[in-house]
Scaffold this motif. Structure first.
Motif, PDB file in Angstrom:
ATOM      1  N   LEU A 158      11.197  -4.760   5.263  1.00 25.13           N
ATOM      2  CA  LEU A 158      10.984  -4.470   3.892  1.00 25.13           C
ATOM      3  C   LEU A 158      11.303  -2.871   3.766  1.00 25.13           C
ATOM      4  CD1 LEU A 158       7.362  -6.143   3.350  1.00 25.13           C
ATOM      5  CD2 LEU A 158       9.656  -7.046   2.582  1.00 25.13           C
ATOM      6  N   VAL A 159      11.947  -2.362   2.952  1.00 23.51           N
ATOM      7  CA  VAL A 159      12.523  -1.045   2.628  1.00 23.51           C
ATOM      8  C   VAL A 159      11.683  -0.601   1.230  1.00 23.51           C
ATOM      9  CG1 VAL A 159      14.334   0.459   2.397  1.00 23.51           C
ATOM     10  CG2 VAL A 159      14.480  -1.511   3.865  1.00 23.51           C
ATOM     11  N   LEU A 160      11.135   0.346   1.765  1.00 23.23           N
ATOM     12  CA  LEU A 160      10.574   1.346   0.353  1.00 23.23           C
ATOM     13  C   LEU A 160      11.617   2.480  -0.086  1.00 23.23           C
ATOM     14  CD1 LEU A 160       8.062   0.213   2.483  1.00 23.23           C
ATOM     15  CD2 LEU A 160       6.912   1.491   0.366  1.00 23.23           C
ATOM     16  N   VAL A 161      11.978   2.297  -1.293  1.00 20.68           N
ATOM     17  CA  VAL A 161      13.014   3.067  -1.830  1.00 20.68           C
ATOM     18  C   VAL A 161      12.205   4.096  -2.747  1.00 20.68           C
ATOM     19  CG1 VAL A 161      15.202   3.371  -2.805  1.00 20.68           C
ATOM     20  CG2 VAL A 161      14.637   1.528  -0.944  1.00 20.68           C
ATOM     21  N   LYS A 162      12.792   5.202  -3.096  1.00 17.79           N
ATOM     22  CA  LYS A 162      12.319   6.295  -4.438  1.00 17.79           C
ATOM     23  C   LYS A 162      13.578   6.075  -5.104  1.00 17.79           C
ATOM     24  CE  LYS A 162       9.668   9.476  -3.829  1.00 17.79           C
ATOM     25  NZ  LYS A 162       8.460   9.346  -4.477  1.00 17.79           N
ATOM     26  N   HIS A 163      13.549   5.699  -6.252  1.00 16.08           N
ATOM     27  CA  HIS A 163      14.694   5.598  -7.163  1.00 16.08           C
ATOM     28  C   HIS A 163      14.578   6.853  -8.131  1.00 16.08           C
ATOM     29  CE1 HIS A 163      16.077   1.739  -5.895  1.00 16.08           C
ATOM     30  NE2 HIS A 163      14.628   1.213  -5.888  1.00 16.08           N
ATOM     31  N   GLY A 164      15.896   7.433  -8.576  1.00 13.18           N
ATOM     32  CA  GLY A 164      15.923   8.489  -9.308  1.00 13.18           C
ATOM     33  C   GLY A 164      15.020   9.683  -9.081  1.00 13.18           C
ATOM     34  N   ASP A 165      14.304  10.046 -10.388  1.00 12.85           N
ATOM     35  CA  ASP A 165      13.426  11.129 -10.101  1.00 12.85           C
ATOM     36  C   ASP A 165      12.108  11.032  -9.494  1.00 12.85           C
ATOM     37  OD1 ASP A 165      15.694  11.943 -11.318  1.00 12.85           O
ATOM     38  OD2 ASP A 165      14.702  13.107 -12.983  1.00 12.85           O
ATOM     39  N   LEU A 192       0.890  -1.202  -0.081  1.00 10.15           N
ATOM     40  CA  LEU A 192      -0.003   0.062  -0.210  1.00 10.15           C
ATOM     41  C   LEU A 192       0.716   1.285   0.294  1.00 10.15           C
ATOM     42  CD1 LEU A 192      -2.775   1.395   0.233  1.00 10.15           C
ATOM     43  CD2 LEU A 192      -2.887   0.976   2.609  1.00 10.15           C
ATOM     44  N   LEU A 193       1.713   1.328   0.981  1.00 11.36           N
ATOM     45  CA  LEU A 193       2.790   2.464   0.917  1.00 11.36           C
ATOM     46  C   LEU A 193       3.443   2.572  -0.310  1.00 11.36           C
ATOM     47  CD1 LEU A 193       4.221   2.017   4.434  1.00 11.36           C
ATOM     48  CD2 LEU A 193       2.843   4.146   3.431  1.00 11.36           C
ATOM     49  N   GLU A 194       3.856   1.389  -1.003  1.00  6.99           N
ATOM     50  CA  GLU A 194       4.591   1.479  -2.471  1.00  6.99           C
ATOM     51  C   GLU A 194       3.713   2.371  -3.560  1.00  6.99           C
ATOM     52  OE1 GLU A 194       6.634  -1.806  -5.160  1.00  6.99           O
ATOM     53  OE2 GLU A 194       4.574  -2.275  -4.642  1.00  6.99           O
ATOM     54  N   LYS A 195       2.286   2.067  -3.463  1.00  6.01           N
ATOM     55  CA  LYS A 195       1.480   2.644  -4.317  1.00  6.01           C
ATOM     56  C   LYS A 195       1.605   4.136  -3.856  1.00  6.01           C
ATOM     57  CE  LYS A 195      -1.339  -1.133  -5.640  1.00  6.01           C
ATOM     58  NZ  LYS A 195      -2.400  -1.812  -5.655  1.00  6.01           N
ATOM     59  N   ILE A 196       1.444   4.450  -2.710  1.00  7.39           N
ATOM     60  CA  ILE A 196       1.040   5.620  -2.237  1.00  7.39           C
ATOM     61  C   ILE A 196       2.297   6.726  -2.331  1.00  7.39           C
ATOM     62  CG2 ILE A 196       0.790   7.208  -0.037  1.00  7.39           C
ATOM     63  CD1 ILE A 196      -1.069   4.982   1.091  1.00  7.39           C
ATOM     64  N   LEU A 197       3.618   6.257  -2.173  1.00 11.57           N
ATOM     65  CA  LEU A 197       4.760   6.873  -2.186  1.00 11.57           C
ATOM     66  C   LEU A 197       5.410   6.896  -3.476  1.00 11.57           C
ATOM     67  CD1 LEU A 197       6.381   5.625   1.223  1.00 11.57           C
ATOM     68  CD2 LEU A 197       5.075   7.904   0.872  1.00 11.57           C
ATOM     69  N   ASP A 198       4.845   5.977  -4.366  1.00  9.24           N
ATOM     70  CA  ASP A 198       5.608   5.816  -5.609  1.00  9.24           C
ATOM     71  C   ASP A 198       6.734   5.585  -5.432  1.00  9.24           C
ATOM     72  OD1 ASP A 198       5.303   5.850  -8.502  1.00  9.24           O
ATOM     73  OD2 ASP A 198       6.314   7.945  -8.512  1.00  9.24           O
ATOM     74  N   ALA A 199       6.981   4.394  -4.781  1.00  8.15           N
ATOM     75  CA  ALA A 199       8.472   3.846  -4.473  1.00  8.15           C
ATOM     76  C   ALA A 199       8.461   2.291  -4.708  1.00  8.15           C
ATOM     77  CB  ALA A 199       8.673   4.087  -3.151  1.00  8.15           C
ATOM     78  N   SER A 200       9.391   1.736  -4.568  1.00  6.45           N
ATOM     79  CA  SER A 200       9.677   0.180  -4.737  1.00  6.45           C
ATOM     80  C   SER A 200       9.828  -0.509  -3.346  1.00  6.45           C
ATOM     81  CB  SER A 200      11.043   0.086  -5.751  1.00  6.45           C
ATOM     82  OG  SER A 200      10.715   0.565  -7.082  1.00  6.45           O
ATOM     83  N   VAL A 201       9.452  -1.580  -3.336  1.00  7.19           N
ATOM     84  CA  VAL A 201       9.522  -2.595  -1.966  1.00  7.19           C
ATOM     85  C   VAL A 201      10.825  -3.279  -2.421  1.00  7.19           C
ATOM     86  CG1 VAL A 201       8.689  -3.980  -0.561  1.00  7.19           C
ATOM     87  CG2 VAL A 201       7.152  -2.350  -1.321  1.00  7.19           C
ATOM     88  N   HIS A 202      11.767  -3.367  -1.318  1.00  2.00           N
ATOM     89  CA  HIS A 202      12.968  -4.382  -1.455  1.00  2.00           C
ATOM     90  C   HIS A 202      12.895  -5.076  -0.122  1.00  2.00           C
ATOM     91  CE1 HIS A 202      14.621  -2.535  -4.950  1.00  2.00           C
ATOM     92  NE2 HIS A 202      14.022  -1.158  -4.326  1.00  2.00           N
ATOM     93  N   ASP A 203      12.795  -6.492  -0.417  1.00  4.00           N
ATOM     94  CA  ASP A 203      12.921  -7.473   0.775  1.00  4.00           C
ATOM     95  C   ASP A 203      14.312  -7.716   1.285  1.00  4.00           C
ATOM     96  OD1 ASP A 203      12.668  -9.336   2.608  1.00  4.00           O
ATOM     97  OD2 ASP A 203      11.076 -10.606   1.587  1.00  4.00           O
ATOM     98  N   LEU A 204      14.824  -7.386   2.661  1.00  3.91           N
ATOM     99  CA  LEU A 204      16.111  -7.561   2.890  1.00  3.91           C
ATOM    100  C   LEU A 204      16.339  -8.949   3.261  1.00  3.91           C
ATOM    101  CD1 LEU A 204      16.996  -4.376   4.670  1.00  3.91           C
ATOM    102  CD2 LEU A 204      17.016  -4.834   2.281  1.00  3.91           C
ATOM    103  N   LYS A 205      15.232  -9.836   3.427  1.00  6.42           N
ATOM    104  CA  LYS A 205      15.124 -11.258   3.937  1.00  6.42           C
ATOM    105  C   LYS A 205      15.456 -11.426   5.195  1.00  6.42           C
ATOM    106  CE  LYS A 205      14.262 -12.554  -0.485  1.00  6.42           C
ATOM    107  NZ  LYS A 205      12.921 -12.870  -0.897  1.00  6.42           N
ATOM    108  N   ASN A 206      15.142 -10.437   6.119  1.00  8.73           N
ATOM    109  CA  ASN A 206      15.619 -10.663   7.550  1.00  8.73           C
ATOM    110  C   ASN A 206      14.345 -10.037   8.302  1.00  8.73           C
ATOM    111  OD1 ASN A 206      15.926  -7.893   7.121  1.00  8.73           O
ATOM    112  ND2 ASN A 206      17.741  -7.642   7.956  1.00  8.73           N
ATOM    113  N   GLY A 207      13.358 -10.093   7.727  1.00 15.07           N
ATOM    114  CA  GLY A 207      12.114  -9.380   8.380  1.00 15.07           C
ATOM    115  C   GLY A 207      11.827  -7.990   8.168  1.00 15.07           C
TER     116      GLY A 207
END
Length: 61
Positions: A53-60, A36-51
């Motif tokens: 999840l990081v949402l990252v905004k790439h580039g512009d 849900l945050l991925e859509k709201i923030l226009d970001a990408s979710v990355h699973d660090l495989k340790n419990g």
């Protein structure tokens, strides 16, 4: 340049820093919140495989 927009975790003690942190009680709820945050923030979710999840905004984004 990428920027951490938010962190969704199952363990509050495992994370810190300046990004907003969302703590969830189950993996299912963690994923729902992250996607849900991925859509709201226009970001990408990355699973660090340790419990964590990081949402990252790439580039512009």
């Amino acid at each position: 340049m990428a920027k951490v927009a938010a962190i969704v975790t199952l363990d509050r003690e495992a994370v810190g820093g300046g990004a907003p942190i969302f703590v969830e009680q189950s993996r299912e709820q963690q994923e729902k919140t992250a996607f849900l945050l991925e859509k709201i923030l226009d970001a990408s979710v990355h699973d660090l495989k340790n419990g964590i999840l990081v949402l990252v905004k790439h580039g512009d984004k």
